[in-house]
Design a protein around this motif. Structure first.
Motif, PDB file in Angstrom:
ATOM      1  N   UNK A  28     -60.915  56.495 -65.598  1.00  0.00           N
ATOM      2  CA  UNK A  28     -60.934  56.266 -67.085  1.00  0.00           C
ATOM      3  C   UNK A  28     -59.804  55.607 -67.624  1.00  0.00           C
ATOM      4  N   UNK A  29     -59.930  56.122 -68.836  1.00  0.00           N
ATOM      5  CA  UNK A  29     -58.797  54.664 -69.684  1.00  0.00           C
ATOM      6  C   UNK A  29     -58.060  55.875 -71.079  1.00  0.00           C
ATOM      7  N   UNK A  30     -56.870  55.375 -71.204  1.00  0.00           N
ATOM      8  CA  UNK A  30     -56.454  55.594 -72.325  1.00  0.00           C
ATOM      9  C   UNK A  30     -56.791  54.887 -73.656  1.00  0.00           C
ATOM     10  N   UNK A  31     -56.868  55.831 -74.486  1.00  0.00           N
ATOM     11  CA  UNK A  31     -56.938  55.176 -76.682  1.00  0.00           C
ATOM     12  C   UNK A  31     -56.764  55.355 -76.823  1.00  0.00           C
ATOM     13  N   UNK A  32     -56.103  54.835 -77.725  1.00  0.00           N
ATOM     14  CA  UNK A  32     -55.098  55.495 -79.113  1.00  0.00           C
ATOM     15  C   UNK A  32     -55.886  55.506 -79.811  1.00  0.00           C
ATOM     16  N   UNK A  33     -55.069  57.012 -80.903  1.00  0.00           N
ATOM     17  CA  UNK A  33     -56.079  57.305 -81.802  1.00  0.00           C
ATOM     18  C   UNK A  33     -55.444  57.831 -83.293  1.00  0.00           C
ATOM     19  N   UNK A  34     -55.546  58.038 -84.307  1.00  0.00           N
ATOM     20  CA  UNK A  34     -55.180  58.400 -85.235  1.00  0.00           C
ATOM     21  C   UNK A  34     -53.724  58.806 -84.997  1.00  0.00           C
ATOM     22  N   UNK A  35     -53.352  59.628 -84.279  1.00  0.00           N
ATOM     23  CA  UNK A  35     -52.648  60.563 -84.227  1.00  0.00           C
ATOM     24  C   UNK A  35     -51.395  60.515 -83.184  1.00  0.00           C
ATOM     25  N   UNK A  36     -51.730  59.353 -82.495  1.00  0.00           N
ATOM     26  CA  UNK A  36     -50.397  58.957 -82.237  1.00  0.00           C
ATOM     27  C   UNK A  36     -50.065  56.775 -82.713  1.00  0.00           C
ATOM     28  N   UNK A 275     -39.048  58.667 -91.029  1.00  0.00           N
ATOM     29  CA  UNK A 275     -39.559  58.453 -92.728  1.00  0.00           C
ATOM     30  C   UNK A 275     -40.197  59.912 -93.140  1.00  0.00           C
ATOM     31  N   UNK A 276     -39.165  61.260 -92.519  1.00  0.00           N
ATOM     32  CA  UNK A 276     -40.072  62.485 -92.800  1.00  0.00           C
ATOM     33  C   UNK A 276     -38.495  64.279 -92.958  1.00  0.00           C
ATOM     34  N   UNK A 277     -38.885  64.491 -93.468  1.00  0.00           N
ATOM     35  CA  UNK A 277     -38.393  65.900 -93.671  1.00  0.00           C
ATOM     36  C   UNK A 277     -39.171  66.663 -92.976  1.00  0.00           C
ATOM     37  N   UNK A 278     -37.935  67.335 -91.934  1.00  0.00           N
ATOM     38  CA  UNK A 278     -38.551  68.292 -91.180  1.00  0.00           C
ATOM     39  C   UNK A 278     -37.906  70.013 -91.887  1.00  0.00           C
ATOM     40  N   UNK A 293     -44.338  57.996 -98.224  1.00  0.00           N
ATOM     41  CA  UNK A 293     -45.118  57.038 -98.135  1.00  0.00           C
ATOM     42  C   UNK A 293     -45.187  55.923 -97.513  1.00  0.00           C
ATOM     43  N   UNK A 294     -45.833  55.374 -96.527  1.00  0.00           N
ATOM     44  CA  UNK A 294     -45.702  53.696 -95.826  1.00  0.00           C
ATOM     45  C   UNK A 294     -45.261  54.068 -94.335  1.00  0.00           C
ATOM     46  N   UNK A 295     -44.845  55.463 -93.873  1.00  0.00           N
ATOM     47  CA  UNK A 295     -44.331  55.493 -92.831  1.00  0.00           C
ATOM     48  C   UNK A 295     -45.717  55.301 -91.884  1.00  0.00           C
ATOM     49  N   UNK A 296     -47.089  55.614 -91.721  1.00  0.00           N
ATOM     50  CA  UNK A 296     -47.546  54.728 -90.990  1.00  0.00           C
ATOM     51  C   UNK A 296     -47.099  53.903 -90.354  1.00  0.00           C
ATOM     52  N   UNK A 297     -47.170  52.918 -91.275  1.00  0.00           N
ATOM     53  CA  UNK A 297     -47.341  51.597 -91.384  1.00  0.00           C
ATOM     54  C   UNK A 297     -45.706  51.179 -90.492  1.00  0.00           C
ATOM     55  N   UNK A 298     -44.456  51.754 -90.824  1.00  0.00           N
ATOM     56  CA  UNK A 298     -43.492  51.552 -90.558  1.00  0.00           C
ATOM     57  C   UNK A 298     -42.826  51.617 -91.588  1.00  0.00           C
ATOM     58  N   UNK A 299     -42.845  51.558 -92.731  1.00  0.00           N
ATOM     59  CA  UNK A 299     -42.017  51.511 -94.008  1.00  0.00           C
ATOM     60  C   UNK A 299     -41.093  52.858 -94.354  1.00  0.00           C
ATOM     61  N   UNK A 300     -40.047  52.902 -94.875  1.00  0.00           N
ATOM     62  CA  UNK A 300     -38.937  53.510 -95.315  1.00  0.00           C
ATOM     63  C   UNK A 300     -38.936  54.557 -94.369  1.00  0.00           C
ATOM     64  N   UNK A 301     -38.867  53.875 -93.034  1.00  0.00           N
ATOM     65  CA  UNK A 301     -39.039  55.016 -91.642  1.00  0.00           C
ATOM     66  C   UNK A 301     -36.709  55.544 -91.885  1.00  0.00           C
ATOM     67  N   UNK A 302     -36.263  54.684 -92.738  1.00  0.00           N
ATOM     68  CA  UNK A 302     -34.713  55.396 -92.416  1.00  0.00           C
ATOM     69  C   UNK A 302     -34.605  56.818 -93.001  1.00  0.00           C
ATOM     70  N   UNK A 303     -34.659  57.750 -93.516  1.00  0.00           N
ATOM     71  CA  UNK A 303     -34.630  58.831 -94.443  1.00  0.00           C
ATOM     72  C   UNK A 303     -33.710  59.146 -93.671  1.00  0.00           C
ATOM     73  N   UNK A 304     -32.293  59.352 -94.754  1.00  0.00           N
ATOM     74  CA  UNK A 304     -31.272  59.509 -93.639  1.00  0.00           C
ATOM     75  C   UNK A 304     -30.300  60.792 -94.941  1.00  0.00           C
ATOM     76  N   UNK A 305     -31.643  61.197 -95.925  1.00  0.00           N
ATOM     77  CA  UNK A 305     -30.295  62.292 -96.372  1.00  0.00           C
ATOM     78  C   UNK A 305     -31.291  62.724 -98.020  1.00  0.00           C
TER      79      UNK A 305
END
Length: 346
Positions: A28-36, A275-278, A293-305
């Protein structure tokens, strides 16, 4: 001795297969999907939360500035810091940006406003052992040292209570060296004499965000290096109620940064590196999230405050794209409830 052939035959028999079929079966093989995929996938336990995406509101700079500590003053101006350069900015309601305090060595990470209008600043200083809390006039003049650099703290964030005292986080330690904590400074600290910092919640690994419930009886703290949210019930300003501390939530991934509360008691935590607020309710249970916006492709991840504008449920979220090319941006979203009563506005 049981040979490999006998072993395969026994396994195949148990599975109802011929030995030749067992040899031919594919692994069996692991595969990437949109959620990961992407650098900051949302943890499975949080994927089903109510989710919105914030809208771009104001571009502070084309450079990746480490923006922090936003607060609104009585005139509706938005005041915030840039940590590494030390600047403090003012953004007017018509979105005119100016510099209140130029480059300096404070390394300011948190801001709170006193009812007398002075701006109190938590500064990380040298990021080792020489941070400070200072206050200054609204125009950036008359800087006074409240917690001196010689006290050995790394103040990162602060919040006033309804008496005029304030809590601040000490950003020291690591995931295995809990040398940071939360301290309280009593009302009246104006820089004329050294202020005394009373420990409230010691032994934390890089204490970061700090906030109070609307009634001022619950203190919320994020522990950056161990990914924890602390809920502290207070008997008085410096005394924890019996059995009054819990860790209602353990975060996944990097890393809980600043936090804010609203009038319903909800807690908003900036997830630095995601890149999000919980959003958590008054008991520390997750109920929603705000994506940038853009977090899925690695942008705006440094959400500080973030900050909720007084009298509204408008939240303004601060982030930067570091070396990603999208600069430093303020994002806007509507949240569950208005900002709690602000001591500085009274």
């Amino acid at each position: 001795m049981i040979t490999r052939a006998i072993t395969l035959a026994l396994i195949a028999c148990a599975w109802g297969m011929a030995p030749s079929d067992l040899r031919a079966a594919e692994a069996p093989a692991l595969q990437y999907n949109d959620s990961i995929t992407g650098p900051a996938p949302i943890p499975p336990a949080e994927q089903s939360l109510q989710t919105i995406t914030a809208a771009p509101w104001f571009k502070v700079s084309d450079k990746g500035l480490q923006l922090e500590g936003p607060v609104f003053d009585r005139q509706g101006d938005l005041i915030f810091t840039e940590v590494f350069g030390g600047q403090i900015f003012r953004l007017t309601p018509d979105r005119q940006l100016s510099v209140i305090l130029g480059e300096n060595k404070l390394s300011p990470a948190g801001i709170a406003l006193h009812k007398n209008g002075r701006i109190y600043i938590a500064g990380l200083g040298d990021f080792k052992d020489a941070g400070s809390v200072v206050s200054m006039a609204p125009d950036g003049s008359d800087i006074r040292e409240i917690i001196p650099t010689t006290a050995g703290f790394l103040p990162d964030d602060l919040v006033f209570d309804d008496q005029g005292g304030f809590y601040f986080t000490d950003f020291k330690g690591s995931s295995t060296t809990p040398t940071g904590g939360v301290y309280y400074v009593a009302p009246g600290a104006d820089g004329t004499t050294p202020a005394q910092a009373v420990p409230v919640l010691p032994n934390l690994s890089v204490a970061n965000g700090v906030g109070l419930s609307p009634d001022g009886k619950t203190l919320w703290v994020t522990e950056f290096s161990r990914g924890l949210l602390h809920r502290v019930q207070l008997a008085d300003a410096t005394t924890i109620a019996p059995f009054g501390t819990t860790i209602p939530y353990r975060f996944n991934g990097p890393a809980p940064d600043s936090l804010r509360t609203d009038m319903d008691g909800n807690v908003y935590v900036a997830m630095y590196g995601q890149g999000r607020i919980l959003v958590l309710n008054e008991n520390g249970m997750p109920i929603a999230q705000i994506l940038l916006p853009g977090r899925e492709t690695g942008h705006n991840l440094r959400s500080t405050s973030m900050v909720i504008k007084p009298g509204t449920n408008d939240m303004y979220i601060f982030t930067n794209d570091w070396t990603g090319g999208e600069g430093s941006t303020i994002f806007h979203a509507k949240v569950f409830a208005e900002a709690p009563a602000d001591f500085s506005q009274q």
